[in-house]
Design a protein around this motif. Structure first.
Motif, PDB file in Angstrom:
ATOM      1  N   MET A   1       6.991  -9.821  -1.876  1.00 28.58           N
ATOM      2  CA  MET A   1       6.314  -9.130  -0.803  1.00 28.58           C
ATOM      3  C   MET A   1       6.064  -7.669  -1.164  1.00 28.58           C
ATOM      4  O   MET A   1       5.016  -7.115  -0.847  1.00 28.58           O
ATOM      5  N   LYS A   2       7.067  -7.057  -1.827  1.00 29.47           N
ATOM      6  CA  LYS A   2       6.928  -5.659  -2.213  1.00 29.47           C
ATOM      7  C   LYS A   2       5.829  -5.479  -3.262  1.00 29.47           C
ATOM      8  O   LYS A   2       5.101  -4.486  -3.246  1.00 29.47           O
ATOM      9  N   LEU A   3       5.684  -6.452  -4.155  1.00 29.65           N
ATOM     10  CA  LEU A   3       4.624  -6.405  -5.171  1.00 29.65           C
ATOM     11  C   LEU A   3       3.245  -6.468  -4.524  1.00 29.65           C
ATOM     12  O   LEU A   3       2.330  -5.724  -4.917  1.00 29.65           O
ATOM     13  N   LEU A   4       3.099  -7.315  -3.528  1.00 27.13           N
ATOM     14  CA  LEU A   4       1.833  -7.428  -2.815  1.00 27.13           C
ATOM     15  C   LEU A   4       1.514  -6.137  -2.056  1.00 27.13           C
ATOM     16  O   LEU A   4       0.366  -5.678  -2.047  1.00 27.13           O
ATOM     17  N   THR A   5       2.527  -5.520  -1.474  1.00 25.85           N
ATOM     18  CA  THR A   5       2.329  -4.255  -0.767  1.00 25.85           C
ATOM     19  C   THR A   5       1.896  -3.159  -1.735  1.00 25.85           C
ATOM     20  O   THR A   5       0.989  -2.378  -1.419  1.00 25.85           O
ATOM     21  N   LYS A   6       2.512  -3.109  -2.902  1.00 33.83           N
ATOM     22  CA  LYS A   6       2.122  -2.113  -3.905  1.00 33.83           C
ATOM     23  C   LYS A   6       0.694  -2.348  -4.382  1.00 33.83           C
ATOM     24  O   LYS A   6      -0.061  -1.394  -4.578  1.00 33.83           O
ATOM     25  N   LEU A   7       0.323  -3.596  -4.564  1.00 35.58           N
ATOM     26  CA  LEU A   7      -1.038  -3.914  -4.985  1.00 35.58           C
ATOM     27  C   LEU A   7      -2.051  -3.483  -3.931  1.00 35.58           C
ATOM     28  O   LEU A   7      -3.093  -2.913  -4.260  1.00 35.58           O
ATOM     29  N   LEU A   8      -1.743  -3.724  -2.667  1.00 37.20           N
ATOM     30  CA  LEU A   8      -2.639  -3.312  -1.587  1.00 37.20           C
ATOM     31  C   LEU A   8      -2.741  -1.790  -1.501  1.00 37.20           C
ATOM     32  O   LEU A   8      -3.825  -1.244  -1.271  1.00 37.20           O
ATOM     33  N   LEU A   9      -1.627  -1.089  -1.684  1.00 31.38           N
ATOM     34  CA  LEU A   9      -1.663   0.373  -1.668  1.00 31.38           C
ATOM     35  C   LEU A   9      -2.444   0.922  -2.856  1.00 31.38           C
ATOM     36  O   LEU A   9      -3.155   1.927  -2.727  1.00 31.38           O
ATOM     37  N   ASN A  10      -2.325   0.274  -4.012  1.00 32.45           N
ATOM     38  CA  ASN A  10      -3.119   0.687  -5.167  1.00 32.45           C
ATOM     39  C   ASN A  10      -4.605   0.474  -4.913  1.00 32.45           C
ATOM     40  O   ASN A  10      -5.442   1.291  -5.315  1.00 32.45           O
ATOM     41  N   ALA A  11      -4.942  -0.612  -4.230  1.00 31.96           N
ATOM     42  CA  ALA A  11      -6.344  -0.860  -3.880  1.00 31.96           C
ATOM     43  C   ALA A  11      -6.861   0.204  -2.918  1.00 31.96           C
ATOM     44  O   ALA A  11      -7.996   0.672  -3.047  1.00 31.96           O
ATOM     45  N   VAL A  12      -6.029   0.608  -1.979  1.00 33.03           N
ATOM     46  CA  VAL A  12      -6.415   1.688  -1.060  1.00 33.03           C
ATOM     47  C   VAL A  12      -6.634   2.976  -1.839  1.00 33.03           C
ATOM     48  O   VAL A  12      -7.599   3.713  -1.599  1.00 33.03           O
ATOM     49  N   ALA A  13      -5.746   3.255  -2.800  1.00 28.83           N
ATOM     50  CA  ALA A  13      -5.883   4.458  -3.622  1.00 28.83           C
ATOM     51  C   ALA A  13      -7.184   4.429  -4.421  1.00 28.83           C
ATOM     52  O   ALA A  13      -7.891   5.437  -4.500  1.00 28.83           O
ATOM     53  N   VAL A  14      -7.512   3.300  -5.008  1.00 32.27           N
ATOM     54  CA  VAL A  14      -8.761   3.161  -5.769  1.00 32.27           C
ATOM     55  C   VAL A  14      -9.958   3.388  -4.855  1.00 32.27           C
ATOM     56  O   VAL A  14     -10.901   4.111  -5.212  1.00 32.27           O
ATOM     57  N   PHE A  15      -9.917   2.800  -3.667  1.00 32.59           N
ATOM     58  CA  PHE A  15     -11.026   2.919  -2.729  1.00 32.59           C
ATOM     59  C   PHE A  15     -11.204   4.362  -2.252  1.00 32.59           C
ATOM     60  O   PHE A  15     -12.322   4.869  -2.173  1.00 32.59           O
ATOM     61  N   VAL A  16     -10.102   5.042  -1.960  1.00 30.86           N
ATOM     62  CA  VAL A  16     -10.160   6.430  -1.483  1.00 30.86           C
ATOM     63  C   VAL A  16     -10.676   7.357  -2.579  1.00 30.86           C
ATOM     64  O   VAL A  16     -11.537   8.218  -2.334  1.00 30.86           O
ATOM     65  N   ILE A  17     -10.183   7.181  -3.797  1.00 30.83           N
ATOM     66  CA  ILE A  17     -10.629   8.038  -4.899  1.00 30.83           C
ATOM     67  C   ILE A  17     -12.108   7.805  -5.189  1.00 30.83           C
ATOM     68  O   ILE A  17     -12.858   8.751  -5.435  1.00 30.83           O
ATOM     69  N   ALA A  18     -12.531   6.555  -5.156  1.00 30.02           N
ATOM     70  CA  ALA A  18     -13.947   6.255  -5.402  1.00 30.02           C
ATOM     71  C   ALA A  18     -14.832   6.845  -4.312  1.00 30.02           C
ATOM     72  O   ALA A  18     -15.975   7.219  -4.578  1.00 30.02           O
ATOM     73  N   TYR A  19     -14.306   6.964  -3.103  1.00 33.55           N
ATOM     74  CA  TYR A  19     -15.088   7.541  -2.010  1.00 33.55           C
ATOM     75  C   TYR A  19     -15.298   9.040  -2.217  1.00 33.55           C
ATOM     76  O   TYR A  19     -16.371   9.564  -1.963  1.00 33.55           O
ATOM     77  N   PHE A  20     -14.277   9.729  -2.695  1.00 29.69           N
ATOM     78  CA  PHE A  20     -14.345  11.181  -2.814  1.00 29.69           C
ATOM     79  C   PHE A  20     -14.817  11.686  -4.174  1.00 29.69           C
ATOM     80  O   PHE A  20     -15.262  12.826  -4.280  1.00 29.69           O
ATOM     81  N   LEU A  21     -14.718  10.880  -5.204  1.00 32.58           N
ATOM     82  CA  LEU A  21     -15.035  11.334  -6.555  1.00 32.58           C
ATOM     83  C   LEU A  21     -16.416  10.830  -6.970  1.00 32.58           C
ATOM     84  O   LEU A  21     -16.652   9.619  -7.056  1.00 32.58           O
ATOM     85  N   ASP A  22     -17.314  11.778  -7.226  1.00 28.57           N
ATOM     86  CA  ASP A  22     -18.634  11.392  -7.729  1.00 28.57           C
ATOM     87  C   ASP A  22     -18.480  10.851  -9.145  1.00 28.57           C
ATOM     88  O   ASP A  22     -17.724  11.385  -9.948  1.00 28.57           O
ATOM     89  N   GLY A  23     -19.208   9.812  -9.442  1.00 30.46           N
ATOM     90  CA  GLY A  23     -19.134   9.212 -10.763  1.00 30.46           C
ATOM     91  C   GLY A  23     -18.324   7.935 -10.786  1.00 30.46           C
ATOM     92  O   GLY A  23     -18.319   7.215 -11.777  1.00 30.46           O
ATOM     93  N   VAL A  24     -17.623   7.644  -9.689  1.00 30.91           N
ATOM     94  CA  VAL A  24     -16.871   6.390  -9.565  1.00 30.91           C
ATOM     95  C   VAL A  24     -17.439   5.652  -8.369  1.00 30.91           C
ATOM     96  O   VAL A  24     -17.599   6.212  -7.286  1.00 30.91           O
ATOM     97  N   HIS A  25     -17.760   4.383  -8.582  1.00 27.91           N
ATOM     98  CA  HIS A  25     -18.347   3.583  -7.510  1.00 27.91           C
ATOM     99  C   HIS A  25     -17.596   2.262  -7.385  1.00 27.91           C
ATOM    100  O   HIS A  25     -17.381   1.564  -8.375  1.00 27.91           O
TER     101      HIS A  25
END
Length: 115
Positions: free
Chosen positions: A1-25
């Motif tokens: 369960m903890k592995l799945l939570t970390k994976l979901l948080l990493n996905a949120v991090a990727v999505f947030v960074i892609a939203y704010f950083l030009d050049g990443v989509h």
């Protein structure tokens, strides 16, 4: 369960960074989840091999070459995933730094008190 939570948080991090950083989509959240999973697998399999092969230059640069290795892993994920794109290696370096910072913040929130 903890592995799945970390994976979901990493996905949120990727999505947030892609939203704010030009050049990443990132197309959508499902793509961000796939990016998080692929980056985890690449960091597990490919990164140790690259670190061993580039050990002399990593030692000479006092570990700064590991940023380039992380950027290469991100560019490899860019080539593997259709809805994810990174414009240059320098954007990939910045993406990897920001991803590491957000991952450490998110994972520190998951830690339980050891009292």
């Amino acid at each position: 369960m903890k592995l799945l939570t970390k994976l979901l948080l990493n996905a949120v991090a990727v999505f947030v960074i892609a939203y704010f950083l030009d050049g990443v989509h990132v197309d959508n959240y499902i793509t961000a989840l796939i990016v998080a999973f692929v980056l985890s697998v690449l960091n597990l399999i490919v990164k140790p091999i690259l670190v061993i092969f580039t050990l002399p230059i990593t030692i000479v640069t006092l570990g700064l070459f590991l940023l380039i290795i992380n950027a290469l892993i991100i560019l490899l994920a860019d080539n593997l995933i259709a809805g994810f794109s990174v414009s240059s290696i320098w954007i990939a370096v910045l993406f990897s730094i920001l991803l590491s910072v957000l991952q450490s913040i998110f994972h520190s929130l998951l830690k339980e008190d050891k009292k």
